[in-house]
Design an enzyme around this catalytic site. Structure first.
Site, PDB file in Angstrom:
ATOM      1  N   HIS A 126      99.708 101.554  51.347  1.00 45.77           N
ATOM      2  CA  HIS A 126      98.996 102.537  50.397  1.00 45.77           C
ATOM      3  C   HIS A 126      99.256 103.893  51.080  1.00 45.77           C
ATOM      4  CE1 HIS A 126      95.917 102.437  53.023  1.00 45.77           C
ATOM      5  NE2 HIS A 126      95.523 100.925  52.839  1.00 45.77           N
ATOM      6  N   HIS A 153      98.617 104.252  55.024  1.00 44.36           N
ATOM      7  CA  HIS A 153      99.569 103.723  55.887  1.00 44.36           C
ATOM      8  C   HIS A 153     100.617 104.925  55.887  1.00 44.36           C
ATOM      9  CE1 HIS A 153      98.202  99.756  54.445  1.00 44.36           C
ATOM     10  NE2 HIS A 153      98.056  99.386  55.690  1.00 44.36           N
ATOM     11  N   ASP A 197      89.656 102.290  60.669  1.00 41.21           N
ATOM     12  CA  ASP A 197      89.237 101.093  61.444  1.00 41.21           C
ATOM     13  C   ASP A 197      88.938 101.746  62.829  1.00 41.21           C
ATOM     14  OD1 ASP A 197      89.942  98.920  59.484  1.00 41.21           O
ATOM     15  OD2 ASP A 197      91.997  99.577  59.943  1.00 41.21           O
ATOM     16  N   SER A 225      93.989  98.362  51.608  1.00 42.99           N
ATOM     17  CA  SER A 225      94.749  97.324  51.192  1.00 42.99           C
ATOM     18  C   SER A 225      93.951  96.529  49.930  1.00 42.99           C
ATOM     19  CB  SER A 225      95.480  96.517  51.943  1.00 42.99           C
ATOM     20  OG  SER A 225      96.219  97.404  52.818  1.00 42.99           O
TER      21      SER A 225
HETATM   22  O1  PAF Z   1      94.895  97.690  61.225  1.00 43.35           O
HETATM   23  C1  PAF Z   1      95.665  96.648  60.798  1.00 43.35           C
HETATM   24  O2  PAF Z   1      96.282  96.750  59.770  1.00 43.35           O
HETATM   25  C2  PAF Z   1      95.858  95.414  61.731  1.00 43.35           C
HETATM   26  O3  PAF Z   1      94.484  95.079  62.245  1.00 43.35           O
HETATM   27  C3  PAF Z   1      96.794  95.674  62.618  1.00 43.35           C
HETATM   28  C4  PAF Z   1      96.470  96.445  63.644  1.00 43.35           C
HETATM   29  C5  PAF Z   1      98.249  95.751  62.098  1.00 43.35           C
HETATM   30  C6  PAF Z   1      97.138  94.209  63.527  1.00 43.35           C
HETATM   31  O4  PAF Z   1      97.405  93.262  62.763  1.00 43.35           O
END
Ligand code: PAF
Length: 282
Positions: free
Chosen positions: A34, A37, A150, A186
């Site tokens: 999205h 990202h 995150d 997502s």
């Molecule tokens: O943040 C995420 O999408 C996931 O935790 C990552 C960093 C790609 C690891 O799988």
């Protein structure tokens, strides 16, 4: 844009530009891309000589098998978006490439993982630590891009890069939101229209809590108010609403304006678990 599936293919690709020694930037993702990202991708393209995005839904970081099965998958759409954004390479490995055999490796992040996501999703950060280390070893980037959404994952990865001496510069990109404030995720794709509306409570409660804290209310009072707001909203179950020290993830029982601190929230909206955070003092 070129898609590759194995570290051996990547080694051959690297040989082609090795003499120019460009910086390599990596954006690790689990796909279902999205705008959030794409914010990471844009930064990666801007700051690196060669940009790589990985797409891999990592089974070891899902403590709930149903969450793993229902994780959205839209590979062709993702590749189209990345191509349009101007990405150089996309790594799309299979599970057996990343995990040729089951791993029993345990990474203990100490107090960083005893709270919030670590406490509510046992084993989650172990899986994140393993997959991010594997991606770092396979791609050997100079820069790696992660989203502030995150926040605890950011703290864990910073600690791991430091503890294991990965020669990688971490770039943290701020959270992208819809115009009404909902953080892009997502998982938002799994919300029905009415759940989408209810999901706004996560952001709105953090904004209200921040305002009340800055007006001088105690964290205890603020937390009580927010808990009541969640109780009034049908179909939304609050998991945690906490104030933490932003880097060490120590829980605060009261607000200290001298320290970097953030509000973190996790809640189920219907069956979809959402998280968000807001810095109070950054
Ligand atoms: O943040 C995420 O999408 C996931 O935790 C990552 C960093 C790609 C690891 O799988």
């Amino acid at each position: 844009m070129q898609v590759f599936n194995t570290p051996a293919e990547w080694a051959a690709i690297r040989l082609q530009f090795q003499s120019k020694n460009p910086s390599i930037g990596l954006v690790p993702t689990m796909g279902a891309l999205h705008e959030g990202h794409l914010g990471l991708v844009t930064q990666c393209i801007k700051k690196s000589g060669v940009s790589v995005v990985s797409i891999f839904v990592n089974p070891t970081q899902f403590n709930n098998p149903e969450d793993f099965e229902k994780y959205p998958n839209s590979l062709q759409e993702d590749l189209d978006l990345l191509e349009k954004a101007g990405v150089d390479y996309v790594f799309v490995p299979e599970v057996k490439t990343m995990y040729p055999q089951e791993t029993n490796l345990k990474i203990d992040f100490g107090s960083l993982e005893r709270v919030l996501e670590g406490a509510f999703r046992p084993g989650h950060f172990n899986g994140v630590g393993i997959i991010v280390s594997k991606l770092f070893h396979m791609i050997q980037p100079d820069l790696a891009f992660f989203g502030q959404k995150d926040l605890q994952q950011v703290a864990i990865i910073k600690r791991m890069v430091n503890d294991l001496s990965f020669p990688i510069q971490l770039e943290i990109v701020s959270t992208r939101r819809e115009t009404d404030g909902l953080a892009l995720s997502s998982r938002n794709r799994r919300l029905s229209p009415s759940e989408r509306e209810k999901a706004l409570i996560l952001y709105q409660s953090m904004v209200l809590a921040k305002k009340e804290l800055l007006e001088g209310k105690s964290w205890f009072e603020v937390q009580q108010t927010i808990q009541r707001e969640f109780e009034k909203t049908e179909g939304v179950d609050l998991e945690y609403f906490e104030l933490v020290e932003t880097d060490q993830f120590e829980l605060f029982t009261d607000f200290d304006p001298q320290k970097k601190n953030s509000i973190c929230v996790a809640a189920y909206v219907g069956e979809v678990r959402l998280i968000d955070n807001l810095p109070v003092i950054s």
